[in-house]
Scaffold this active site. Structure first.
Site, PDB file in Angstrom:
ATOM      1  N   ARG A 168       0.752  -1.150  -0.118  1.00 46.27           N
ATOM      2  CA  ARG A 168       0.082   0.053   0.051  1.00 46.27           C
ATOM      3  C   ARG A 168       0.766   1.174   0.041  1.00 46.27           C
ATOM      4  O   ARG A 168       1.787   1.334   0.873  1.00 46.27           O
ATOM      5  CB  ARG A 168      -0.875  -0.088   1.326  1.00 46.27           C
ATOM      6  CG  ARG A 168      -1.819   1.185   1.334  1.00 46.27           C
ATOM      7  CD  ARG A 168      -2.722   1.175   2.510  1.00 46.27           C
ATOM      8  NE  ARG A 168      -3.900   0.504   2.010  1.00 46.27           N
ATOM      9  CZ  ARG A 168      -5.132   0.572   2.421  1.00 46.27           C
ATOM     10  NH1 ARG A 168      -5.205   1.236   3.563  1.00 46.27           N
ATOM     11  NH2 ARG A 168      -6.025   0.008   1.826  1.00 46.27           N
ATOM     12  N   HIS A 205      -7.543   0.944  -6.318  1.00 41.27           N
ATOM     13  CA  HIS A 205      -7.712   0.147  -5.237  1.00 41.27           C
ATOM     14  C   HIS A 205      -8.466  -1.150  -5.827  1.00 41.27           C
ATOM     15  O   HIS A 205      -9.433  -1.418  -5.409  1.00 41.27           O
ATOM     16  CB  HIS A 205      -8.781   0.929  -4.292  1.00 41.27           C
ATOM     17  CG  HIS A 205      -8.474   0.111  -2.711  1.00 41.27           C
ATOM     18  ND1 HIS A 205      -7.761  -0.962  -2.584  1.00 41.27           N
ATOM     19  CD2 HIS A 205      -8.957   0.451  -1.548  1.00 41.27           C
ATOM     20  CE1 HIS A 205      -7.751  -1.301  -1.283  1.00 41.27           C
ATOM     21  NE2 HIS A 205      -8.629  -0.434  -0.606  1.00 41.27           N
ATOM     22  N   GLN A 217     -10.165  -3.840  -3.535  1.00 40.86           N
ATOM     23  CA  GLN A 217     -11.336  -3.399  -2.974  1.00 40.86           C
ATOM     24  C   GLN A 217     -12.508  -3.874  -3.933  1.00 40.86           C
ATOM     25  O   GLN A 217     -13.670  -4.120  -3.528  1.00 40.86           O
ATOM     26  CB  GLN A 217     -11.316  -2.015  -2.466  1.00 40.86           C
ATOM     27  CG  GLN A 217     -12.721  -1.468  -1.975  1.00 40.86           C
ATOM     28  CD  GLN A 217     -12.877  -2.093  -0.575  1.00 40.86           C
ATOM     29  OE1 GLN A 217     -12.282  -1.956   0.358  1.00 40.86           O
ATOM     30  NE2 GLN A 217     -14.322  -2.409  -0.503  1.00 40.86           N
ATOM     31  N   ASP A 233     -17.718   7.037  -0.920  1.00 39.27           N
ATOM     32  CA  ASP A 233     -16.454   6.895  -0.108  1.00 39.27           C
ATOM     33  C   ASP A 233     -16.259   8.134   0.650  1.00 39.27           C
ATOM     34  O   ASP A 233     -16.864   9.187   0.394  1.00 39.27           O
ATOM     35  CB  ASP A 233     -15.260   6.623  -0.927  1.00 39.27           C
ATOM     36  CG  ASP A 233     -14.005   5.969  -0.052  1.00 39.27           C
ATOM     37  OD1 ASP A 233     -13.975   5.781   1.022  1.00 39.27           O
ATOM     38  OD2 ASP A 233     -13.078   5.675  -0.859  1.00 39.27           O
ATOM     39  N   ARG A 251     -13.291  -8.859   1.475  1.00 40.56           N
ATOM     40  CA  ARG A 251     -11.769  -8.612   1.142  1.00 40.56           C
ATOM     41  C   ARG A 251     -10.783  -9.772   1.524  1.00 40.56           C
ATOM     42  O   ARG A 251      -9.680 -10.168   0.504  1.00 40.56           O
ATOM     43  CB  ARG A 251     -11.093  -7.565   1.809  1.00 40.56           C
ATOM     44  CG  ARG A 251     -11.840  -6.021   1.916  1.00 40.56           C
ATOM     45  CD  ARG A 251     -11.277  -5.357   0.494  1.00 40.56           C
ATOM     46  NE  ARG A 251      -9.923  -5.034   0.185  1.00 40.56           N
ATOM     47  CZ  ARG A 251      -9.301  -4.122   0.883  1.00 40.56           C
ATOM     48  NH1 ARG A 251      -9.827  -3.238   1.382  1.00 40.56           N
ATOM     49  NH2 ARG A 251      -8.039  -4.291   0.793  1.00 40.56           N
TER      50      ARG A 251
HETATM   51  N1   CP Z   1     -10.856  -0.276   2.405  1.00 37.52           N
HETATM   52  C1   CP Z   1      -9.885  -0.275   2.745  1.00 37.52           C
HETATM   53  O1   CP Z   1      -8.811  -0.556   2.029  1.00 37.52           O
HETATM   54  O2   CP Z   1      -9.706  -0.333   4.299  1.00 37.52           O
HETATM   55  P1   CP Z   1      -8.297   0.207   5.164  1.00 37.52           P
HETATM   56  O3   CP Z   1      -7.720   1.494   4.801  1.00 37.52           O
HETATM   57  O4   CP Z   1      -8.756   0.169   6.628  1.00 37.52           O
HETATM   58  O5   CP Z   1      -7.206  -0.957   4.602  1.00 37.52           O
END
Ligand code: CP
Length: 308
Positions: free
Chosen positions: A107, A134, A137, A225, A294
């Site tokens: 990440r 992402h 997700q 979001d 996830r």
């Molecule tokens: N949705 C998501 O990626 O959550 P986090 O930022 O908690 O990993």
């Protein structure tokens, strides 16, 4: 080598295969304690590095648990505590980590970092979120939709709010899974023109509708979001709230949707800002199923990366 970097780079056949395997693995372990290792231990004797340059709850926990359930060994690393945070190059980090582990999830901020890592790594790389996308997700979101409603092909997906990294991955997915995508948000926060044009050139049905009440009509799935992403300057807060308040997903807006519409939010949420608690906890909401999926879909992604 199979990197999982962005959905537009992976074939529809492979993406559908990942979803199928994710569902099969989820079904096979229904009701078992979370620490139970899957029957054939697909990651037996494998070590997976999970590198975080940004905060995370879901991605960090679900990948860690996922590696363990697959019989592998997770290693969670904070970018700030690595030499990466002291200026060691991405290329050297990739070369070194590849000597220790079998798979790397990262990440990070800029997608250039992700692609640089993939260029110099000799093991597969998974995108666990960048400022631009992402994909894990959205795979979980599609899995969740199809679990509840069947194939997403031909369905209408509507995104409310900021045209951010999660929306970008929805755009990539629209081309692969053949659903239409409508963006309902202020002009200032439109997704990038080059990305939407690229999607349209590939035949994606992408629309912009500034009127949330018209956008929500006939929607099968609606998503939103946070109004301010992790990489945004917090100083934009006040302006953003003013720009976005008309696009809040609330009970009044939901009352204009189809009764069986699904509501998604990748979380974390700022409750009663981008969506009201009434909607988040309401009958159309599947936000915690998304979060659970996830885990299952990322297990299938890791297996795909390591498959021949
Ligand atoms: N949705 C998501 O990626 O959550 P986090 O930022 O908690 O990993």
């Amino acid at each position: 080598m199979k990197h999982f970097l962005n959905l537009n780079e992976i074939s529809t056949k492979d993406l559908k295969g990942i979803l199928k395997q994710a569902q099969e693995m989820k079904d096979a372990r229904a009701g078992l304690p979370k620490g139970t290792i899957d029957e054939n231990q697909p990651l037996h004797q494998h070590i997976v590095a999970l590198v975080f340059e940004k905060p995370s709850t879901r991605t960090r926990t679900s990948f860690d648990v996922g590696v363990r359930q697959l019989g592998g060994q997770p290693m969670v690393l904070s970018g700030a505590e690595m030499q990466l945070g002291q200026g060691e190059s991405i290329a050297d980090t990739a070369r070194v980590l590849s000597r220790y582990v079998d798979l790397i999830m990262i990440r990070t901020f800029d997608s250039d970092t992700l692609y640089e890592l993939a260029k110099y790594s000799t093991v597969p790389i998974i995108n666990g979120l960048t400022n631009e996308s992402h994909p894990c997700q959205i795979m979980a979101d599609i899995m969740t939709f199809e679990e509840k409603r069947g194939s997403i092909e031909g369905k209408k997906v509507v995104w409310f709010g900021d045209g951010n990294n999660v929306l970008n991955s929805f755009l990539h997915a629209a081309g692969k899974f053949k659903f239409s995508l409508t963006f309902s948000g202020p002009k200032e926060l439109d997704p990038s023109k080059s990305l939407t044009q690229e999607a349209k050139n590939l035949g994606v049905e992408f629309y912009i509708d500034r009127d949330p009440y018209s956008a929500i009509k006939d929607a099968d799935l609606i998503a939103t979001d946070t109004w301010i992403s992790m990489h945004d300057d917090p100083k934009v807060k006040k302006d953003r709230r003013n720009q976005l308040k008309a696009f809040q997903v609330n009970e009044e807006l939901m009352s204009k949707a189809k009764t069986d519409v699904l509501f998604m939010h990748c979380l974390p949420a700022h409750r009663d800002e981008e969506a009201t608690s009434g909607v988040m906890d309401g009958k159309n909401s599947v936000i915690f199923d998304e979060a659970e999926n996830r885990l299952h879909v990322q297990k299938a992604i890791m297996r795909w990366c390591l498959s021949r």
